[in-house]
Design a protein around this motif. Sequence first.
Motif, PDB file in Angstrom:
ATOM      1  N   ALA A   1      -8.496  11.484  -4.145  1.00 59.29           N
ATOM      2  CA  ALA A   1      -9.438  10.481  -3.628  1.00 59.29           C
ATOM      3  C   ALA A   1      -8.720   9.158  -3.432  1.00 59.29           C
ATOM      4  O   ALA A   1      -8.866   8.506  -2.389  1.00 59.29           O
ATOM      5  CB  ALA A   1     -10.610  10.325  -4.591  1.00 59.29           C
ATOM      6  N   ALA A   2      -7.925   8.766  -4.427  1.00 57.50           N
ATOM      7  CA  ALA A   2      -7.162   7.523  -4.311  1.00 57.50           C
ATOM      8  C   ALA A   2      -6.200   7.605  -3.133  1.00 57.50           C
ATOM      9  O   ALA A   2      -6.052   6.655  -2.351  1.00 57.50           O
ATOM     10  CB  ALA A   2      -6.391   7.256  -5.605  1.00 57.50           C
ATOM     11  N   LEU A   3      -5.561   8.770  -2.985  1.00 59.27           N
ATOM     12  CA  LEU A   3      -4.583   8.943  -1.905  1.00 59.27           C
ATOM     13  C   LEU A   3      -5.246   8.781  -0.539  1.00 59.27           C
ATOM     14  O   LEU A   3      -4.729   8.072   0.328  1.00 59.27           O
ATOM     15  CB  LEU A   3      -3.927  10.327  -2.019  1.00 59.27           C
ATOM     16  CG  LEU A   3      -2.878  10.625  -0.954  1.00 59.27           C
ATOM     17  CD1 LEU A   3      -1.669   9.722  -1.121  1.00 59.27           C
ATOM     18  CD2 LEU A   3      -2.451  12.081  -0.997  1.00 59.27           C
ATOM     19  N   LEU A   4      -6.411   9.426  -0.348  1.00 54.92           N
ATOM     20  CA  LEU A   4      -7.068   9.345   0.957  1.00 54.92           C
ATOM     21  C   LEU A   4      -7.490   7.911   1.268  1.00 54.92           C
ATOM     22  O   LEU A   4      -7.345   7.456   2.406  1.00 54.92           O
ATOM     23  CB  LEU A   4      -8.278  10.290   0.996  1.00 54.92           C
ATOM     24  CG  LEU A   4      -7.912  11.782   1.005  1.00 54.92           C
ATOM     25  CD1 LEU A   4      -9.168  12.641   0.957  1.00 54.92           C
ATOM     26  CD2 LEU A   4      -7.089  12.135   2.235  1.00 54.92           C
ATOM     27  N   GLY A   5      -7.969   7.193   0.267  1.00 56.40           N
ATOM     28  CA  GLY A   5      -8.339   5.795   0.478  1.00 56.40           C
ATOM     29  C   GLY A   5      -7.138   4.959   0.876  1.00 56.40           C
ATOM     30  O   GLY A   5      -7.198   4.180   1.842  1.00 56.40           O
ATOM     31  N   LEU A   6      -6.025   5.146   0.169  1.00 59.66           N
ATOM     32  CA  LEU A   6      -4.814   4.374   0.471  1.00 59.66           C
ATOM     33  C   LEU A   6      -4.257   4.742   1.847  1.00 59.66           C
ATOM     34  O   LEU A   6      -3.788   3.876   2.590  1.00 59.66           O
ATOM     35  CB  LEU A   6      -3.760   4.616  -0.615  1.00 59.66           C
ATOM     36  CG  LEU A   6      -4.060   3.977  -1.971  1.00 59.66           C
ATOM     37  CD1 LEU A   6      -3.128   4.523  -3.041  1.00 59.66           C
ATOM     38  CD2 LEU A   6      -3.915   2.464  -1.883  1.00 59.66           C
ATOM     39  N   LEU A   7      -4.315   6.040   2.193  1.00 57.16           N
ATOM     40  CA  LEU A   7      -3.816   6.453   3.509  1.00 57.16           C
ATOM     41  C   LEU A   7      -4.646   5.816   4.615  1.00 57.16           C
ATOM     42  O   LEU A   7      -4.103   5.365   5.628  1.00 57.16           O
ATOM     43  CB  LEU A   7      -3.869   7.979   3.637  1.00 57.16           C
ATOM     44  CG  LEU A   7      -2.791   8.763   2.881  1.00 57.16           C
ATOM     45  CD1 LEU A   7      -2.987  10.252   3.063  1.00 57.16           C
ATOM     46  CD2 LEU A   7      -1.398   8.370   3.356  1.00 57.16           C
TER      47      LEU A   7
ATOM     48  N   VAL B   1       0.845  -1.204   0.000  1.00 56.03           N
ATOM     49  CA  VAL B   1       0.000   0.000   0.000  1.00 56.03           C
ATOM     50  C   VAL B   1       0.876   1.248   0.000  1.00 56.03           C
ATOM     51  O   VAL B   1       0.593   2.226  -0.708  1.00 56.03           O
ATOM     52  CB  VAL B   1      -0.957  -0.015   1.215  1.00 56.03           C
ATOM     53  CG1 VAL B   1      -1.631   1.338   1.392  1.00 56.03           C
ATOM     54  CG2 VAL B   1      -2.009  -1.087   1.046  1.00 56.03           C
ATOM     55  N   GLY B   2       1.973   1.201   0.758  1.00 52.79           N
ATOM     56  CA  GLY B   2       2.893   2.341   0.801  1.00 52.79           C
ATOM     57  C   GLY B   2       3.489   2.628  -0.568  1.00 52.79           C
ATOM     58  O   GLY B   2       3.604   3.786  -0.967  1.00 52.79           O
ATOM     59  N   VAL B   3       3.833   1.580  -1.291  1.00 56.20           N
ATOM     60  CA  VAL B   3       4.380   1.777  -2.641  1.00 56.20           C
ATOM     61  C   VAL B   3       3.329   2.393  -3.553  1.00 56.20           C
ATOM     62  O   VAL B   3       3.624   3.276  -4.375  1.00 56.20           O
ATOM     63  CB  VAL B   3       4.911   0.438  -3.213  1.00 56.20           C
ATOM     64  CG1 VAL B   3       5.281   0.593  -4.681  1.00 56.20           C
ATOM     65  CG2 VAL B   3       6.129  -0.017  -2.415  1.00 56.20           C
ATOM     66  N   LEU B   4       2.061   1.981  -3.398  1.00 63.09           N
ATOM     67  CA  LEU B   4       0.979   2.581  -4.189  1.00 63.09           C
ATOM     68  C   LEU B   4       0.829   4.064  -3.839  1.00 63.09           C
ATOM     69  O   LEU B   4       0.631   4.914  -4.718  1.00 63.09           O
ATOM     70  CB  LEU B   4      -0.339   1.843  -3.941  1.00 63.09           C
ATOM     71  CG  LEU B   4      -0.401   0.400  -4.463  1.00 63.09           C
ATOM     72  CD1 LEU B   4      -1.732  -0.238  -4.092  1.00 63.09           C
ATOM     73  CD2 LEU B   4      -0.192   0.374  -5.971  1.00 63.09           C
TER      74      LEU B   4
END
Lengths: 223, 181
Positions: free
Chosen positions: A201-207, A128-131
């Motif tokens: 949006a993708a960033l907040l989901g991954l975080l 997830v961190g790499v994403l």
Amino acid sequence: MMNKLYNWIDERLDITPLWRDVADHEVPEHVNPAHHFSAFVYCFGGLTFFLVMIQILSGVFLTMYYVPDIVNAYASVDYLQYKVEFGDIVRGMHHWGASLVIVMMFLHTLRVFFTGAYKAPREMNWVVGVLIFAVILGLGFTGYLLPWDNKALFATKVGIEIASAVPFIGDLLREFLQGGDIVGAQTLTRFFALHVFILPAALLGLLAAHFIMIRRQGISGPL
Amino acid sequence: MSEHTTNHQSTDEHPKAKKREMSRRQFLNYTLGGTGGFLIGIPLVWNLRFAIDPLLQAKASSNLVKTIEESAVTTTPTAVKFKISQVDGWYYSEPELEAWVARGADGKIYALSPTCKHLGCTVSWAPEGRASNEFFCPCHGARYTVDGKELAVASAPLDEYQVELQDGYVYLGPIKANTRV
């Protein structure tokens, strides 16, 4: 006064456990800089998150003046920086903060790598961190074009040229990013959409996934 | 935030009965809270000032614009188009405005704004099928006299443009409240 208000809400919604869960969460000694100063390396992830919050805050306000259009984009950035009070500071926060996010994120990645924190059972969090790393780089790349000055235009031409070198799907990727045959009006609007809606949006989901996993699995042990 | 000082009603009798003390927890609450508040508050203040800038910027003043010859003005309102230079943030333009210019019963030249005082549509003088001596608004049927006084629907008279006469020409300036009714 504030106490009364808090108690009134707490009696009805029981909000104390929400923040108690965060506030009472013990920080292990080996990651606490108050115990070992060298443990400051464990702060890089939190600092990256703080910088991301600054980026979101300043970015939201920049859109009050910015227009993603090839005729007006440069003029609107020029206006918000030189004519609007604190414009140089708000844009400066976003401009310099963007580089700092990437620097801090890289340091955080190095810390995780060299402490071996990516090992079982935390492999998924590394992925997830790499994403997140990729999404942040995407935010940096798309944001670079938005001021629509010469540097933006040619950096994007170079970036898209690199993307088009991907085997098999390179040409499709180039056309998707450009939105046409040239880096132009359609490139600017789609980079804007990616920069302010899709990638954040993708960033907040991954975080969220990143933080839920670190709470579930705990911080890795000392070296 | 909890009370950290011990209040004493009868301090005169026992001046040193209780010391004002701060616990370690309160000290940390204040210092960490202050630092955190500073880190969040300062960027927020910058951004909010940035956001409300249009409210605090100096208002643009408009210049007088030369229009038609004074001798061409009759007692019947005539539509006069004129261009002003407008600065809208980073967008510079010369929008065309309209004024209904006429010579009043008192012999003075005046210019009415065509913006209806009801809900902002555009009025015109005696359009076909309507009264021949009134301004009429097509949106909700507001009507005004030749001096701009409201007759129906609208609750205020039409605004006026500032009028200056120089060298036989009519110059129009900024909008002001109606002075004729």
